[in-house]
Scaffold this motif. Sequence first.
Motif, PDB file in Angstrom:
ATOM      1  N   THR A  54       0.718  -1.092   0.026  1.00 10.61           N
ATOM      2  CA  THR A  54       0.018   0.252   0.000  1.00 10.61           C
ATOM      3  C   THR A  54       0.838   1.272   0.143  1.00 10.61           C
ATOM      4  OG1 THR A  54       0.027  -0.142   2.504  1.00 10.61           O
ATOM      5  CG2 THR A  54      -1.894  -1.271   1.232  1.00 10.61           C
ATOM      6  N   GLU A  55       0.321   2.470  -0.366  1.00  9.92           N
ATOM      7  CA  GLU A  55       0.904   3.694  -0.124  1.00  9.92           C
ATOM      8  C   GLU A  55       0.134   4.799   0.448  1.00  9.92           C
ATOM      9  OE1 GLU A  55       2.510   4.396  -4.634  1.00  9.92           O
ATOM     10  OE2 GLU A  55       0.655   2.994  -5.007  1.00  9.92           O
ATOM     11  N   PRO A  56       0.967   5.775   1.012  1.00  7.95           N
ATOM     12  CA  PRO A  56       0.316   6.644   1.657  1.00  7.95           C
ATOM     13  C   PRO A  56      -0.281   7.805   0.798  1.00  7.95           C
ATOM     14  CG  PRO A  56       2.609   7.134   1.869  1.00  7.95           C
ATOM     15  CD  PRO A  56       2.456   5.634   1.281  1.00  7.95           C
ATOM     16  N   PRO A  57      -1.558   8.292   0.924  1.00  9.04           N
ATOM     17  CA  PRO A  57      -2.107   8.952  -0.054  1.00  9.04           C
ATOM     18  C   PRO A  57      -1.620  10.244  -0.434  1.00  9.04           C
ATOM     19  CG  PRO A  57      -3.421   9.122   2.019  1.00  9.04           C
ATOM     20  CD  PRO A  57      -2.374   8.010   2.062  1.00  9.04           C
ATOM     21  N   GLU A  58      -0.610  10.682   0.630  1.00  7.99           N
ATOM     22  CA  GLU A  58       0.111  11.937   0.308  1.00  7.99           C
ATOM     23  C   GLU A  58       1.022  11.823  -0.793  1.00  7.99           C
ATOM     24  OE1 GLU A  58      -1.304  11.590   4.343  1.00  7.99           O
ATOM     25  OE2 GLU A  58       0.013  10.379   3.101  1.00  7.99           O
TER      26      GLU A  58
END
Length: 199
Positions: free
Chosen positions: A46-50
Amino acid sequence: MAENSPANRVPSHGTHLFGTTFAIDFIAVNERGLSGKRGWRSVLATEPPEVFVGFGAPILAPASGTVVAAIDGELDHEARRSQLALIPYALSQARRIRTGVRAIAGNHVVIAMGPFGPFVLIAHLRRGTVNVAVGSVVEVGDTIGSCGNSGNSTQPHVHVQVTDSTVWPTARGRPIIFERPHVSGDNWLPRNGEAFNAS
């Protein structure tokens, strides 16, 4: 860039549930057509939305009318471009549907274009940015919040749909059309993968 467009298929999101028959998604992309920088996390995790281009971008009202729903407070969760990260997310889809529209739309605003509709829903807004309230009168182009990754969203984007009702279990989707950016009076519905400048 448009995705899940009714110009490509109907129902655009694979279901008529919650009035999504003619819904469309908009994903902010950079000059190379990417929604975010690629790295090992975009392939395996997963990836941070930022890290996404659109996260936090201002979202403008696509129609004039009166706000009949304004929901904020839902978390912006991790994004999932990785096929591996999408597996557990897909397995939790049924639970989100059972939970209802808040779990699907996340932070959202609904604008009634008239006393009895139609109703325009703008979904997946960033937590803490919804700046209208029920009863607010908005005009096309007014800022209503920021792009987020709340609700049923795999990466920051904006979901737009029009319905005949806000009774979501029975609401029916209505066809939508946009004015082509920078071309006055030209009706248009972007197709999947079509990039355009809406600034």
